[in-house]
Design a protein around this motif. Structure first.
Motif, PDB file in Angstrom:
ATOM      1  N   MET A  20      43.506  33.791  26.385  1.00  0.00           N
ATOM      2  CA  MET A  20      42.761  32.733  26.686  1.00  0.00           C
ATOM      3  C   MET A  20      42.912  32.372  28.391  1.00  0.00           C
ATOM      4  SD  MET A  20      41.090  31.469  24.376  1.00  0.00           S
ATOM      5  CE  MET A  20      40.550  30.055  24.584  1.00  0.00           C
ATOM      6  N   GLY A  21      42.266  33.024  29.307  1.00  0.00           N
ATOM      7  CA  GLY A  21      42.303  32.766  30.454  1.00  0.00           C
ATOM      8  C   GLY A  21      41.244  33.328  31.284  1.00  0.00           C
ATOM      9  N   LEU A  22      41.010  33.076  32.366  1.00  0.00           N
ATOM     10  CA  LEU A  22      39.707  33.479  33.423  1.00  0.00           C
ATOM     11  C   LEU A  22      40.370  33.540  34.519  1.00  0.00           C
ATOM     12  CD1 LEU A  22      37.227  30.569  32.376  1.00  0.00           C
ATOM     13  CD2 LEU A  22      37.246  32.802  31.385  1.00  0.00           C
ATOM     14  N   PHE A  23      39.568  34.317  35.311  1.00  0.00           N
ATOM     15  CA  PHE A  23      39.731  34.828  36.799  1.00  0.00           C
ATOM     16  C   PHE A  23      38.661  35.004  37.610  1.00  0.00           C
ATOM     17  CE2 PHE A  23      39.253  38.977  34.898  1.00  0.00           C
ATOM     18  CZ  PHE A  23      39.092  39.809  35.980  1.00  0.00           C
ATOM     19  N   GLU A  24      38.586  34.763  38.933  1.00  0.00           N
ATOM     20  CA  GLU A  24      37.653  35.116  39.763  1.00  0.00           C
ATOM     21  C   GLU A  24      38.388  35.941  41.123  1.00  0.00           C
ATOM     22  OE1 GLU A  24      34.587  34.290  40.115  1.00  0.00           O
ATOM     23  OE2 GLU A  24      34.550  33.288  38.038  1.00  0.00           O
ATOM     24  N   THR A  25      37.742  36.978  41.573  1.00  0.00           N
ATOM     25  CA  THR A  25      38.137  37.773  42.546  1.00  0.00           C
ATOM     26  C   THR A  25      37.144  37.589  43.547  1.00  0.00           C
ATOM     27  OG1 THR A  25      37.052  39.882  41.617  1.00  0.00           O
ATOM     28  CG2 THR A  25      39.289  39.471  41.202  1.00  0.00           C
ATOM     29  N   ARG A  68      31.185  29.493  38.470  1.00  0.00           N
ATOM     30  CA  ARG A  68      31.455  30.109  37.398  1.00  0.00           C
ATOM     31  C   ARG A  68      32.856  29.760  36.509  1.00  0.00           C
ATOM     32  NH1 ARG A  68      30.878  36.590  37.990  1.00  0.00           N
ATOM     33  NH2 ARG A  68      32.853  36.204  38.946  1.00  0.00           N
ATOM     34  N   LEU A  69      33.792  29.826  37.257  1.00  0.00           N
ATOM     35  CA  LEU A  69      35.089  29.651  36.613  1.00  0.00           C
ATOM     36  C   LEU A  69      35.107  28.152  35.903  1.00  0.00           C
ATOM     37  CD1 LEU A  69      38.102  30.304  36.573  1.00  0.00           C
ATOM     38  CD2 LEU A  69      38.466  28.998  38.708  1.00  0.00           C
ATOM     39  N   GLN A  70      34.641  27.152  36.542  1.00  0.00           N
ATOM     40  CA  GLN A  70      34.482  25.858  35.723  1.00  0.00           C
ATOM     41  C   GLN A  70      33.571  25.734  34.529  1.00  0.00           C
ATOM     42  OE1 GLN A  70      37.106  23.390  38.228  1.00  0.00           O
ATOM     43  NE2 GLN A  70      36.255  23.322  36.464  1.00  0.00           N
ATOM     44  N   ASP A  71      32.546  26.585  34.632  1.00  0.00           N
ATOM     45  CA  ASP A  71      31.681  26.567  33.269  1.00  0.00           C
ATOM     46  C   ASP A  71      32.389  27.584  32.353  1.00  0.00           C
ATOM     47  OD1 ASP A  71      29.664  25.342  34.442  1.00  0.00           O
ATOM     48  OD2 ASP A  71      28.391  27.305  35.167  1.00  0.00           O
ATOM     49  N   TYR A  90      41.939  40.267  49.531  1.00  0.00           N
ATOM     50  CA  TYR A  90      41.335  40.227  48.410  1.00  0.00           C
ATOM     51  C   TYR A  90      41.954  39.347  47.610  1.00  0.00           C
ATOM     52  CZ  TYR A  90      41.704  42.121  43.107  1.00  0.00           C
ATOM     53  OH  TYR A  90      41.621  42.054  42.265  1.00  0.00           O
ATOM     54  N   VAL A  91      41.415  38.729  47.116  1.00  0.00           N
ATOM     55  CA  VAL A  91      41.897  37.079  46.528  1.00  0.00           C
ATOM     56  C   VAL A  91      41.523  37.378  44.808  1.00  0.00           C
ATOM     57  CG1 VAL A  91      42.050  34.661  46.156  1.00  0.00           C
ATOM     58  CG2 VAL A  91      41.679  35.722  48.358  1.00  0.00           C
ATOM     59  N   ARG A  92      42.787  37.078  44.037  1.00  0.00           N
ATOM     60  CA  ARG A  92      42.577  37.014  42.684  1.00  0.00           C
ATOM     61  C   ARG A  92      43.032  35.583  42.144  1.00  0.00           C
ATOM     62  NH1 ARG A  92      42.824  40.392  37.147  1.00  0.00           N
ATOM     63  NH2 ARG A  92      43.186  38.936  35.382  1.00  0.00           N
ATOM     64  N   PHE A  93      42.138  34.843  41.746  1.00  0.00           N
ATOM     65  CA  PHE A  93      42.378  33.316  41.266  1.00  0.00           C
ATOM     66  C   PHE A  93      42.485  33.437  39.869  1.00  0.00           C
ATOM     67  CE2 PHE A  93      42.623  28.899  43.294  1.00  0.00           C
ATOM     68  CZ  PHE A  93      42.541  28.316  42.058  1.00  0.00           C
ATOM     69  N   ASN A  94      43.490  32.885  39.223  1.00  0.00           N
ATOM     70  CA  ASN A  94      43.821  32.990  37.801  1.00  0.00           C
ATOM     71  C   ASN A  94      43.875  31.566  37.190  1.00  0.00           C
ATOM     72  OD1 ASN A  94      44.326  36.369  37.166  1.00  0.00           O
ATOM     73  ND2 ASN A  94      45.342  35.370  38.876  1.00  0.00           N
ATOM     74  N   VAL A  95      43.150  31.165  36.025  1.00  0.00           N
ATOM     75  CA  VAL A  95      43.646  30.059  35.398  1.00  0.00           C
ATOM     76  C   VAL A  95      43.829  30.480  33.976  1.00  0.00           C
ATOM     77  CG1 VAL A  95      43.150  27.961  34.506  1.00  0.00           C
ATOM     78  CG2 VAL A  95      42.021  28.765  36.853  1.00  0.00           C
ATOM     79  N   SER A  96      45.274  30.316  33.384  1.00  0.00           N
ATOM     80  CA  SER A  96      45.328  30.803  32.151  1.00  0.00           C
ATOM     81  C   SER A  96      45.774  29.456  31.211  1.00  0.00           C
ATOM     82  CB  SER A  96      46.867  31.389  32.034  1.00  0.00           C
ATOM     83  OG  SER A  96      47.318  31.634  30.816  1.00  0.00           O
ATOM     84  N   ALA A  97      45.407  29.559  29.804  1.00  0.00           N
ATOM     85  CA  ALA A  97      45.423  28.322  29.003  1.00  0.00           C
ATOM     86  C   ALA A  97      46.737  27.485  28.889  1.00  0.00           C
ATOM     87  CB  ALA A  97      45.080  28.737  27.770  1.00  0.00           C
ATOM     88  N   GLY A  98      47.860  28.408  29.354  1.00  0.00           N
ATOM     89  CA  GLY A  98      49.162  27.455  29.231  1.00  0.00           C
ATOM     90  C   GLY A  98      49.884  27.808  28.003  1.00  0.00           C
ATOM     91  N   GLY A 132      31.545  35.304  23.176  1.00  0.00           N
ATOM     92  CA  GLY A 132      30.502  33.884  22.913  1.00  0.00           C
ATOM     93  C   GLY A 132      29.318  34.108  23.246  1.00  0.00           C
ATOM     94  N   GLU A 133      28.597  33.248  23.502  1.00  0.00           N
ATOM     95  CA  GLU A 133      27.223  33.117  24.034  1.00  0.00           C
ATOM     96  C   GLU A 133      26.913  34.103  25.056  1.00  0.00           C
ATOM     97  OE1 GLU A 133      23.684  30.104  25.063  1.00  0.00           O
ATOM     98  OE2 GLU A 133      25.441  29.320  24.608  1.00  0.00           O
ATOM     99  N   TYR A 134      27.738  34.077  26.097  1.00  0.00           N
ATOM    100  CA  TYR A 134      27.670  34.940  27.353  1.00  0.00           C
ATOM    101  C   TYR A 134      28.979  35.659  27.818  1.00  0.00           C
ATOM    102  CZ  TYR A 134      29.233  30.733  29.723  1.00  0.00           C
ATOM    103  OH  TYR A 134      29.980  29.552  30.218  1.00  0.00           O
ATOM    104  N   ARG A 135      29.128  36.430  28.725  1.00  0.00           N
ATOM    105  CA  ARG A 135      30.117  37.104  29.030  1.00  0.00           C
ATOM    106  C   ARG A 135      30.959  36.185  30.001  1.00  0.00           C
ATOM    107  NH1 ARG A 135      31.907  41.902  28.077  1.00  0.00           N
ATOM    108  NH2 ARG A 135      30.120  42.621  27.311  1.00  0.00           N
ATOM    109  N   LEU A 136      32.058  35.900  29.754  1.00  0.00           N
ATOM    110  CA  LEU A 136      33.252  35.481  30.646  1.00  0.00           C
ATOM    111  C   LEU A 136      33.754  36.140  31.328  1.00  0.00           C
ATOM    112  CD1 LEU A 136      34.700  32.783  28.304  1.00  0.00           C
ATOM    113  CD2 LEU A 136      32.693  32.304  29.912  1.00  0.00           C
ATOM    114  N   LYS A 137      34.296  35.981  32.770  1.00  0.00           N
ATOM    115  CA  LYS A 137      35.273  36.742  33.369  1.00  0.00           C
ATOM    116  C   LYS A 137      36.502  36.430  33.053  1.00  0.00           C
ATOM    117  CE  LYS A 137      35.888  38.587  38.098  1.00  0.00           C
ATOM    118  NZ  LYS A 137      35.419  39.919  37.689  1.00  0.00           N
ATOM    119  N   SER A 138      37.001  36.855  31.677  1.00  0.00           N
ATOM    120  CA  SER A 138      38.051  36.806  31.170  1.00  0.00           C
ATOM    121  C   SER A 138      39.150  37.657  31.168  1.00  0.00           C
ATOM    122  CB  SER A 138      37.926  36.337  29.693  1.00  0.00           C
ATOM    123  OG  SER A 138      37.511  37.201  29.064  1.00  0.00           O
ATOM    124  N   HIS A 139      40.409  37.378  30.403  1.00  0.00           N
ATOM    125  CA  HIS A 139      41.521  38.438  30.210  1.00  0.00           C
ATOM    126  C   HIS A 139      41.159  39.600  29.435  1.00  0.00           C
ATOM    127  CE1 HIS A 139      44.471  35.333  32.019  1.00  0.00           C
ATOM    128  NE2 HIS A 139      43.679  35.419  32.791  1.00  0.00           N
TER     129      HIS A 139
END
Length: 295
Positions: free
Chosen positions: A28-33, A50-53, A86-94, A138-145
């Motif tokens: 349960m997490g998303l990232f952006e590069t 995209r990340l907020q969505d 190169y930046v990887r920005f990760n948000v994990s569920a916690g 889900g309904e569309y592809r997330l940039k997830s883990h």
């Protein structure tokens, strides 16, 4: 390497996450590069949309804006002595209880790291993968883990960075590369698979479509079979780190590769604006106030 972890800039060896973080337990997490050019995080606003969505879709309560992210990026650039990155920005569920959740995640973790940019690959060759593109969870592809499908595909292709694998959907339609979106050119028309095939809604993909329309190309998104790309004059793949990478060969078909005139025009516009734009939506305005014609 210095990285950002929940409000602090720390050394890599100090970084710790809990084994009960649901990003680790359940993906349960998303990232952006994204890339930083001369200190500018290119198309950052589009990445954040995209990340907020995605966070809203996963019920992870975290709001991030340009100013917050820019401060983190600037601190990391300074700490790591970089201007291009190169930046990887990760948000994990916690952290959470062991077991599948039904409620919102209130305390996510934010982990950001950067590194020097990889060597530029001038062109690649591609093969059709036997591994099929999985359908989105889900309904569309997330940039997830969730990257097991991509890992299977990479193992199929092997270590050579100059070879890209092209996914087909479960129905046999062209989808995308292992970590890229796919385009090809026939005459003055640019083709790319529709998002309905289950591909990632790539930030660079959308920017390239915007560029193409601005220089008078007709863009067609749809369902295409593999034989259709084998009738093309040029083809290329895109992502935020590699930018626009020409394909010199698909299976046994030789293409124009880096000499493709349409690909070169798109690359020229891309390069011109990568140190200034925050969003693809700014492109039309920039072109309007710049040269009347893009060579």
């Amino acid at each position: 390497m210095y990285l950002y972890l929940n409000g602090e800039i720390i050394e890599e060896k100090q970084a710790r996450i809990s084994p009960f973080d649901h990003g680790f337990l359940y993906g349960m997490g998303l990232f952006e590069t994204f890339r930083v050019y001369d200190g500018h995080p290119f198309l950052l606003d589009d990445h954040l949309v995209r990340l907020q969505d995605g966070l809203a879709d996963l019920k992870i309560k975290k709001s991030l804006n340009r100013a917050q992210v820019l401060e983190i990026v600037k601190d990391l650039l300074l700490s790591n002595g970089l201007q291009q990155a190169y930046v990887r920005f990760n948000v994990s569920a916690g952290n959470g209880e062991v077991g599948l959740p039904s409620t919102d995640y209130e305390n996510p973790s934010v982990i950001v790291f950067m590194k020097e940019l990889p060597s530029i690959i001038v062109e690649k060759q591609a093969i059709f993968l036997q591994t099929r593109r999985n359908t989105p969870e889900g309904e569309y592809r997330l940039k997830s883990h969730h990257f097991l499908n991509n890992i299977y595909a990479k193992r199929e292709v092997g270590k050579n960075p100059s070879v890209e694998g092209i996914f087909l959907s479960a129905d046999g339609f062209l989808a995308e590369g292992i970590t890229s979106n796919l385009f090809w050119v026939v005459g003055e028309e640019l083709f790319t698979p529709t998002l309905e095939t289950g591909i990632l809604n790539g930030v660079t993909r959308n920017f390239v479509i915007q560029i193409a329309k601005s220089i008078g190309l007709r863009v067609q998104e749809g369902y295409f079979l593999p034989e259709e790309i084998l009738k093309s004059d040029e083809a290329f793949i895109t992502n935020s780190i590699q930018e626009i990478v020409p394909l010199a060969k698909i299976e046994t078909l030789n293409l124009l590769g880096k000499e493709g005139p349409v690909t070169k025009r798109l690359q020229s516009v891309y390069t011109k604006y990568r140190t200034s734009l925050w969003s693809k939506n700014e492109l039309a305005k920039e072109i309007q106030h710049g040269p009347k014609q893009i060579e």
